[in-house]
Motif scaffolding. Structure first.
Motif, short mmCIF file in Angstrom:
data_model
loop_
_atom_site.label_atom_id
_atom_site.label_comp_id
_atom_site.label_asym_id
_atom_site.label_seq_id
_atom_site.Cartn_x
_atom_site.Cartn_y
_atom_site.Cartn_z
N LYS A 1 -30.70 22.33 -13.65
CA LYS A 1 -31.31 21.77 -12.44
C LYS A 1 -30.62 22.30 -11.18
N GLU A 2 -29.31 22.37 -11.20
CA GLU A 2 -28.55 22.85 -10.05
C GLU A 2 -28.86 24.32 -9.77
N GLU A 3 -28.96 25.14 -10.80
CA GLU A 3 -29.30 26.55 -10.62
C GLU A 3 -30.69 26.71 -10.03
N ALA A 4 -31.64 25.90 -10.50
CA ALA A 4 -32.99 25.96 -9.97
C ALA A 4 -33.01 25.57 -8.50
N LYS A 5 -32.23 24.57 -8.15
CA LYS A 5 -32.13 24.12 -6.76
C LYS A 5 -31.55 25.22 -5.88
N ASN A 6 -30.52 25.91 -6.38
CA ASN A 6 -29.89 27.00 -5.63
C ASN A 6 -30.86 28.17 -5.44
N ARG A 7 -31.65 28.48 -6.47
CA ARG A 7 -32.63 29.56 -6.36
C ARG A 7 -33.68 29.21 -5.31
N LYS A 8 -34.10 27.96 -5.29
CA LYS A 8 -35.11 27.52 -4.33
C LYS A 8 -34.56 27.63 -2.91
N LYS A 9 -33.31 27.21 -2.72
CA LYS A 9 -32.70 27.31 -1.39
C LYS A 9 -32.59 28.76 -0.94
N ALA A 10 -32.20 29.64 -1.87
CA ALA A 10 -32.07 31.06 -1.53
C ALA A 10 -33.41 31.65 -1.13
N ARG A 11 -34.47 31.23 -1.81
CA ARG A 11 -35.81 31.71 -1.49
C ARG A 11 -36.23 31.22 -0.12
N GLU A 12 -35.89 29.98 0.22
CA GLU A 12 -36.27 29.41 1.51
C GLU A 12 -35.54 30.09 2.65
N LYS A 13 -34.30 30.50 2.41
CA LYS A 13 -33.50 31.10 3.47
C LYS A 13 -33.97 32.49 3.84
N GLN A 14 -34.63 33.20 2.90
CA GLN A 14 -35.13 34.53 3.22
C GLN A 14 -36.20 34.40 4.29
N SER A 15 -36.12 35.28 5.28
CA SER A 15 -37.13 35.20 6.32
C SER A 15 -38.40 35.89 5.86
N VAL B 1 -10.60 21.52 -20.41
CA VAL B 1 -11.74 21.03 -21.17
C VAL B 1 -12.17 19.68 -20.64
N LYS B 2 -13.45 19.32 -20.94
CA LYS B 2 -14.00 18.03 -20.50
C LYS B 2 -14.62 17.35 -21.68
N VAL B 3 -14.55 16.04 -21.68
CA VAL B 3 -15.22 15.25 -22.71
C VAL B 3 -16.55 14.78 -22.10
N ILE B 4 -17.63 15.50 -22.47
CA ILE B 4 -18.95 15.20 -21.88
C ILE B 4 -20.04 15.39 -22.94
N ASP B 5 -21.24 14.90 -22.61
CA ASP B 5 -22.40 15.12 -23.46
C ASP B 5 -22.94 16.52 -23.12
N TRP B 6 -22.92 17.43 -24.09
CA TRP B 6 -23.27 18.84 -23.87
C TRP B 6 -24.72 19.00 -23.41
N GLY B 7 -25.64 18.27 -23.98
CA GLY B 7 -27.05 18.37 -23.59
C GLY B 7 -27.26 17.95 -22.14
N LYS B 8 -26.63 16.86 -21.75
CA LYS B 8 -26.75 16.38 -20.38
C LYS B 8 -26.12 17.38 -19.41
N TYR B 9 -24.99 17.95 -19.80
CA TYR B 9 -24.28 18.94 -18.98
C TYR B 9 -25.18 20.17 -18.76
N GLN B 10 -25.79 20.68 -19.82
CA GLN B 10 -26.67 21.84 -19.72
C GLN B 10 -27.87 21.54 -18.82
N TYR B 11 -28.44 20.35 -18.96
CA TYR B 11 -29.59 19.95 -18.15
C TYR B 11 -29.23 19.92 -16.66
N GLN B 12 -28.08 19.31 -16.34
CA GLN B 12 -27.65 19.23 -14.94
C GLN B 12 -27.37 20.62 -14.37
N LYS B 13 -26.77 21.47 -15.18
CA LYS B 13 -26.46 22.83 -14.75
C LYS B 13 -27.75 23.60 -14.46
#
Length: 144
Positions: free
Chosen positions: A43-57, A29-41
């Motif tokens: 953002k990271e997923e959106a970034k990964n989706r964008k990278k995956a889209r760019e990699k497709q030829s 377990v982690k002691v963190i702010d849940w809202g901030k954690y969800q927001y960062q997660k």
């Protein structure tokens, strides 16, 4: 640390106690702010989706007529090479107009000429054989 101690620390700091790995022994377990954690997660997923889209030829299309001049053909070949360098696939279309349909062998010669000029500097793979679709002869190539 016991779960009660962790909950007390989380309450003291005004943040949440979040279970990260439930299957681990003991659970992590982690002691963190849940809202901030969800927001960062998110953002990271959106970034990964964008990278995956760019990699497709992408499939780029280059249209060529049978009566194209040598200089114009060189420019088109240069553009096709730049597409291949970017990692895109290229569909070369030879367009037949009017009575040119009677000379389909000229279209095949044009495709062979283009492929040979491209393969002089770039290693390419021809995907399938040239196909007629209406008044167009098309072939798809990609970088090796």
């Amino acid at each position: 640390m016991s779960s009660r101690d962790a909950q007390a620390i989380a309450r003291e700091q005004g943040v949440d106690l979040v279970e990260i790995a439930a299957n681990a022994d003991p659970p992590v377990v982690k002691v963190i702010d849940w809202g901030k954690y969800q927001y960062q997660k998110m953002k990271e997923e959106a970034k990964n989706r964008k990278k995956a889209r760019e990699k497709q030829s992408e499939l780029k299309t280059m249209k060529v007529g049978l009566k194209i001049s040598d200089n114009d053909l060189n420019i088109k070949v240069r553009k096709i090479r730049s597409f291949l360098e970017d990692g895109d696939r290229v569909k070369i279309m030879v367009i037949f107009r009017g009575r040119e349909m009677a000379h389909k062998e000229l279209g095949q010669e044009m495709v062979d000429k283009i492929v040979s000029r491209i393969s002089e500097e770039t290693e390419i793979v021809v995907e399938g054989k040239p196909q007629f679709a209406g008044r167009n002869l098309s072939i798809s190539i990609r970088r090796k």
